[in-house]
Structures are given as C-alpha cells and as structure tokens.
Design a protein around this motif. Structure first.
Motif, PDB file in Angstrom:
ATOM      1  N   SER B  96      27.219  35.374  45.734  1.00  0.00           N
ATOM      2  CA  SER B  96      26.969  34.006  45.270  1.00  0.00           C
ATOM      3  C   SER B  96      26.408  33.993  43.858  1.00  0.00           C
ATOM      4  O   SER B  96      26.808  33.182  43.021  1.00  0.00           O
ATOM      5  N   LEU B  97      25.471  34.893  43.599  1.00  0.00           N
ATOM      6  CA  LEU B  97      24.889  34.975  42.249  1.00  0.00           C
ATOM      7  C   LEU B  97      25.968  35.326  41.223  1.00  0.00           C
ATOM      8  O   LEU B  97      26.008  34.755  40.133  1.00  0.00           O
ATOM      9  N   ILE B  98      26.837  36.260  41.590  1.00  0.00           N
ATOM     10  CA  ILE B  98      27.886  36.691  40.661  1.00  0.00           C
ATOM     11  C   ILE B  98      28.840  35.538  40.350  1.00  0.00           C
ATOM     12  O   ILE B  98      29.214  35.308  39.209  1.00  0.00           O
ATOM     13  N   ILE B  99      29.226  34.777  41.371  1.00  0.00           N
ATOM     14  CA  ILE B  99      30.114  33.619  41.151  1.00  0.00           C
ATOM     15  C   ILE B  99      29.433  32.612  40.221  1.00  0.00           C
ATOM     16  O   ILE B  99      30.032  32.115  39.259  1.00  0.00           O
ATOM     17  N   GLN B 100      28.172  32.322  40.515  1.00  0.00           N
ATOM     18  CA  GLN B 100      27.441  31.337  39.704  1.00  0.00           C
ATOM     19  C   GLN B 100      27.329  31.796  38.248  1.00  0.00           C
ATOM     20  O   GLN B 100      27.603  31.023  37.318  1.00  0.00           O
ATOM     21  N   LYS B 101      26.922  33.039  38.043  1.00  0.00           N
ATOM     22  CA  LYS B 101      26.689  33.540  36.684  1.00  0.00           C
ATOM     23  C   LYS B 101      27.993  33.703  35.904  1.00  0.00           C
ATOM     24  O   LYS B 101      28.059  33.397  34.714  1.00  0.00           O
ATOM     25  N   ALA B 102      29.032  34.192  36.585  1.00  0.00           N
ATOM     26  CA  ALA B 102      30.322  34.349  35.899  1.00  0.00           C
ATOM     27  C   ALA B 102      30.859  32.992  35.462  1.00  0.00           C
ATOM     28  O   ALA B 102      31.494  32.868  34.412  1.00  0.00           O
ATOM     29  N   THR B 103      30.580  31.968  36.255  1.00  0.00           N
ATOM     30  CA  THR B 103      30.992  30.610  35.881  1.00  0.00           C
ATOM     31  C   THR B 103      30.223  30.142  34.649  1.00  0.00           C
ATOM     32  O   THR B 103      30.817  29.640  33.684  1.00  0.00           O
ATOM     33  N   GLU B 104      28.919  30.312  34.660  1.00  0.00           N
ATOM     34  CA  GLU B 104      28.101  29.943  33.493  1.00  0.00           C
ATOM     35  C   GLU B 104      28.571  30.663  32.235  1.00  0.00           C
ATOM     36  O   GLU B 104      28.474  30.135  31.128  1.00  0.00           O
ATOM     37  N   LEU B 105      29.049  31.893  32.417  1.00  0.00           N
ATOM     38  CA  LEU B 105      29.409  32.725  31.270  1.00  0.00           C
ATOM     39  C   LEU B 105      30.882  32.592  30.894  1.00  0.00           C
ATOM     40  O   LEU B 105      31.404  33.343  30.078  1.00  0.00           O
ATOM     41  N   GLY B 106      31.577  31.613  31.486  1.00  0.00           N
ATOM     42  CA  GLY B 106      32.883  31.226  30.973  1.00  0.00           C
ATOM     43  C   GLY B 106      34.078  32.024  31.457  1.00  0.00           C
ATOM     44  O   GLY B 106      35.116  32.036  30.793  1.00  0.00           O
ATOM     45  N   VAL B 107      33.958  32.683  32.616  1.00  0.00           N
ATOM     46  CA  VAL B 107      35.097  33.431  33.152  1.00  0.00           C
ATOM     47  C   VAL B 107      36.186  32.479  33.653  1.00  0.00           C
ATOM     48  O   VAL B 107      35.893  31.410  34.174  1.00  0.00           O
ATOM     49  N   LYS B 108      37.463  32.863  33.476  1.00  0.00           N
ATOM     50  CA  LYS B 108      38.578  31.993  33.852  1.00  0.00           C
ATOM     51  C   LYS B 108      39.009  32.209  35.294  1.00  0.00           C
ATOM     52  O   LYS B 108      39.442  31.278  35.971  1.00  0.00           O
ATOM     53  N   GLU B 109      38.921  33.453  35.754  1.00  0.00           N
ATOM     54  CA  GLU B 109      39.436  33.791  37.078  1.00  0.00           C
ATOM     55  C   GLU B 109      38.578  34.918  37.658  1.00  0.00           C
ATOM     56  O   GLU B 109      38.218  35.858  36.932  1.00  0.00           O
ATOM     57  N   ILE B 110      38.255  34.815  38.932  1.00  0.00           N
ATOM     58  CA  ILE B 110      37.422  35.834  39.572  1.00  0.00           C
ATOM     59  C   ILE B 110      38.192  36.445  40.736  1.00  0.00           C
ATOM     60  O   ILE B 110      38.647  35.717  41.630  1.00  0.00           O
ATOM     61  N   ILE B 111      38.340  37.760  40.713  1.00  0.00           N
ATOM     62  CA  ILE B 111      39.061  38.458  41.779  1.00  0.00           C
ATOM     63  C   ILE B 111      38.131  39.465  42.446  1.00  0.00           C
ATOM     64  O   ILE B 111      37.781  40.481  41.841  1.00  0.00           O
ATOM     65  N   PRO B 112      37.702  39.183  43.687  1.00  0.00           N
ATOM     66  CA  PRO B 112      36.919  40.182  44.418  1.00  0.00           C
ATOM     67  C   PRO B 112      37.812  41.387  44.720  1.00  0.00           C
ATOM     68  O   PRO B 112      38.989  41.228  45.034  1.00  0.00           O
ATOM     69  N   VAL B 113      37.234  42.584  44.579  1.00  0.00           N
ATOM     70  CA  VAL B 113      38.019  43.800  44.697  1.00  0.00           C
ATOM     71  C   VAL B 113      37.506  44.666  45.847  1.00  0.00           C
ATOM     72  O   VAL B 113      36.307  44.901  45.979  1.00  0.00           O
ATOM     73  N   GLN B 114      38.459  45.126  46.653  1.00  0.00           N
ATOM     74  CA  GLN B 114      38.145  46.018  47.765  1.00  0.00           C
ATOM     75  C   GLN B 114      38.134  47.454  47.250  1.00  0.00           C
ATOM     76  O   GLN B 114      39.148  47.962  46.822  1.00  0.00           O
ATOM     77  N   THR B 115      36.962  48.088  47.292  1.00  0.00           N
ATOM     78  CA  THR B 115      36.865  49.498  46.912  1.00  0.00           C
ATOM     79  C   THR B 115      36.383  50.276  48.131  1.00  0.00           C
ATOM     80  O   THR B 115      36.096  49.693  49.176  1.00  0.00           O
TER      81      THR B 115
END
Lengths: 250, 250
Positions: B96-115
């Motif tokens: 949740s924090l990552i989604i919120q912060k990436a949005t504030e920082l202007g990211v266009k697309e977020i892809i969660p990655v399975q490692t």
C-alpha cells in the motif's frame, strides 16, 4: 559489499572489545531466544555506534539476560555524513515512518519542530528513539540517530550553526530544481534538511526560513508530496549528491 | 505554481467539458457531503486523466449521487513522464505504501512482479487501484497510474520495449553510484524502475536482470533500505535527474 547477512543484529550500549563478554538485557534476550529462536553457540551481530560492528556467539541464555562472547570485528566504525533532520510532526503513524526512513537514509540527529500547523500532542522522543534503534539494526547502520525533544521553529533556526547548510523543501516553489540547488553547493560538510507539516508552513514562517543565510530552497517537483515522502526524497537527493551514496565508485 | 488549494479533489471517469454537468457516484457523494460537509453551491475540483483539472459547483446532493456543474479549467492536461514501476510485493502494508508513494512520485504504470522471494498471496490489483486513485487525488496529479495484475519476472523482462531503460536498484552493489548512472543516460524518454523484495533477488535472478541490454544498475547507498524506501529513493532520483522535477526553472 557482498557481506554475509546475519539474522540477528542488535544495538547495545556496552563497549565492544575482542574476546570480551557483553550482557544482553531482558528484552533483547527474549528477542534472541524466543522470537528468533537462537541457541547457545549460535552467532549474532552487535554494534554500539562507537566500536564498529562485531560478531558474537551466544554463551548463555536466561530469562532476564543473555551473555555474548565477542569474537570478530566485521566492520570498523567509519565517519558518517553530518545530516540533521528538522520535521514538523502531524500524525503519529507518519512520525514513525519519518523516524524509520530518516534512520535508513543515514541522518545523524532528528529534531521535531513545532510550527503553527504542527500537531505534536503525542510526540514522545523516548519512544521514537526505540524506533530509530530498530531501524538502525535492520538497515545495517553502524550508529543510531539521536532523537531530540520537540523545539520551536524560531529556536531551531536560531541555533543553526553558521557552517551548516539548511536544505528547505518548499511546496509549490517555482525556483530552482533540487539537483541544481544541491549540486551547486561546495565545501559544506554539515547539513540540515527542513520539511514542513502537511498543510505547509505559514507565509511568515516561510519568509523567516528563506531569510536565513544558510538556507538553500528547493522544489520537490510538481506534485504535492506527503511529509514522509518529502523527507525521503530530500534525504535521498542529499545523500546521492553530497553524502555517502557517492562513495561507491571512489 | 502558487495555485489555490481546494479541500475536495476527485477523480472521475466522465468527460469534463466546460458548462456541462457530471454525476458523482454514491461513495463520492457520501464523501463530499458527509465527510467533507460540502453543501449545494460550494466548489470542488475534478480530474479524469484526460481533460485537465476543472473547478465545479455542487448543484444537487442526494444519498446515491451528487451533481456537479463544471465551470472553469484550472489546469490543462500535460504530458507526463513515462515511468513504469516493477516491484516485488512482500507485506500488505508495504505494498500500500509503495502504491501511494509511486503515485505521488508520478509513475505511469505499476506492475507487481513475482520473484522467488515474493509473497503475493493477498495482492488484489483492484484494491490497489483504489489506493492509487486516492493518492492521485491528494497529490494533485492530473492522472492516475494503472495498476496491473502480478506478472512473473521473466515475463516482465521479456515484455520490456527496446527503447525503455530499466533502472535496477541493486542492494549491496559496489558499482557506480545512482547520480552517475542516471545522469549519464541520454536520449531516453521511457523508463522502468525495478525494486526487489526484502531478502533481495536470488543470484540467478540478478544475473538475468543485469544481462538485459536496457538495464542500468545502480546502488542506493551503503545501508540496507526497506523496499518502500528503495522505491521512493529510486523514483526521486529518476524524476530529479531525468523527469519532471527538472522543469521548475525551464
């Protein structure tokens, strides 16, 4: 830097001297034995902010304490960047995040600041200090930042040393961008980063800050950042452009 | 940039056209009237990611909807930096924090990655999309980043366009520092930032990433950063050195 990772890393007050013993207190003994399930003979890592980072072996585990035998210096103590963080607490959870992140990012001292729009009723420096210790343990820092009691903005500005640069993160500032501002400062080794409360500083506060001789005002981009995001962003840029993130190639 | 702040700012799907009306849904009507205590005639701000940011006046408030009359263009839509974020989810609160912060920082697309070390049992893209909308509303962004369903690391690397630079944040990397790496890339307008799970990538994963032609590997300093701190730090440096944080003086 491809050092081995140990599962338990603890900050203690005691001196760390090769082939000597140190005592873990009740809380640390509980963490080591019950939470992390370590047994006598197993290893852990200790640091005290002065003597570097040491490997130790558990010698004895009791309910109220544990004994550790110090056996090997893993990393010597090194000089760290002299960065103070001034931030205006608003919400409790954000304050905790700020303490944690500022610790990860290598801040030396954290001073909560009372501004017109600060809400610091529940600010307890002692509790925040424990959060800083935990963050230092987990981030593999060799020191723990000092958390001061809250101070008034005027007092913080008055106490600022002449040779300490004040990085002021200004919401909605249309002046120079962060890289230009931070990149052009030369010959400074002492820094302070000032981030305001959500809702921002008042116009009068802002004028007072920007009139400081040591102030370098910068913008953190066109969007409005939450206080903890602004803290992380400003400290990242400072460490990357002027601090210990530059040393990787040198 | 010293624009006026409005207390309510909402993302909606509908087209925004001057002197037209739009309908807020039940949840938004509740937020506007009950949470924010707005009344008929009062103002709010709307954006849809396409038509810029508009001022509107509340015309009617009912339990299941509200009507807003669009009256003034506050900011036109502008081109935004093309930055993708690939991150490996571990804990729910960090995601949740990552989604919120990436949005504030202007990211266009977020892809969660399975490692190998990802724990993504509870990853719900739909819920994360709502968090991104809320963060966009509060950060005064003109768009909302798209949250994709989780993808395998191999697939993400395979799908990477040839002209997109991949910024790989490597824990314990002793190569070039972040400013040198990011500052020296020229002529690129499409970026992706890849941050691993806590516990890191496996050696094999790391090799596969670094063997990509588009990969730029960098260090985020000598301490171990939590995943969300690394995301914020990397996006900050990218925006400050190559993205829309540079535009303040231009």
């Amino acid at each position: 830097m491809a050092q081995k990772q140990y599962s338990v890393r603890l900050f203690i007050d005691a001196d760390l001297i090769n082939d000597s013993g140190v005592v873990l207190d009740r809380a640390q003994a509980h963490y080591v034995s019950t939470v992390m399930r370590k047994q006598v003979g197993e290893t852990l890592v200790l640091f005290n902010g002065r003597d570097g980072e040491w490997l130790g072996h558990l010698q004895e585990i009791k309910k109220n304490h544990a004994l550790v035998h110090i056996t090997e210096l893993l990393r010597p103590q090194v000089e760290e960047a002299d960065i103070q963080l001034f931030f205006a607490p608003v919400k409790k959870i954000q304050t905790s995040l700020i303490i944690q992140k500022a610790t990860e990012l290598g801040v030396k001292e954290i001073i909560p600041v009372q501004t017109i729009r600060t809400n610091a009723d529940r600010m307890k420096a002692e509790k925040l200090q424990l959060q800083a210790i935990e963050a230092a343990e987990q981030s593999e820092r060799l020191t723990v930042p000092i958390i001061q009691e809250i101070q008034k903005l005027d007092q913080v500005l008055k106490n600022l040393e002449d040779d300490r640069a004040l990085v002021f993160c200004h919401e909605r500032y249309d002046g120079k961008d962060a890289v230009s501002v931070l990149g052009s400062v030369k010959g400074i080794t002492k820094w302070a980063v000032l981030v305001g409360p959500e809702g921002g500083f008042t116009d009068e506060e802002r004028k007072r800050i920007m009139s400081c001789d040591q102030a370098h005002t910068l913008s953190l981009g066109p969007r409005i950042l939450r206080a903890e995001t602004a803290v992380i962003a400003a400290l990242t840029l400072l460490q990357a452009l002027q601090g210990d993130w530059r040393s990787a190639i040198n």
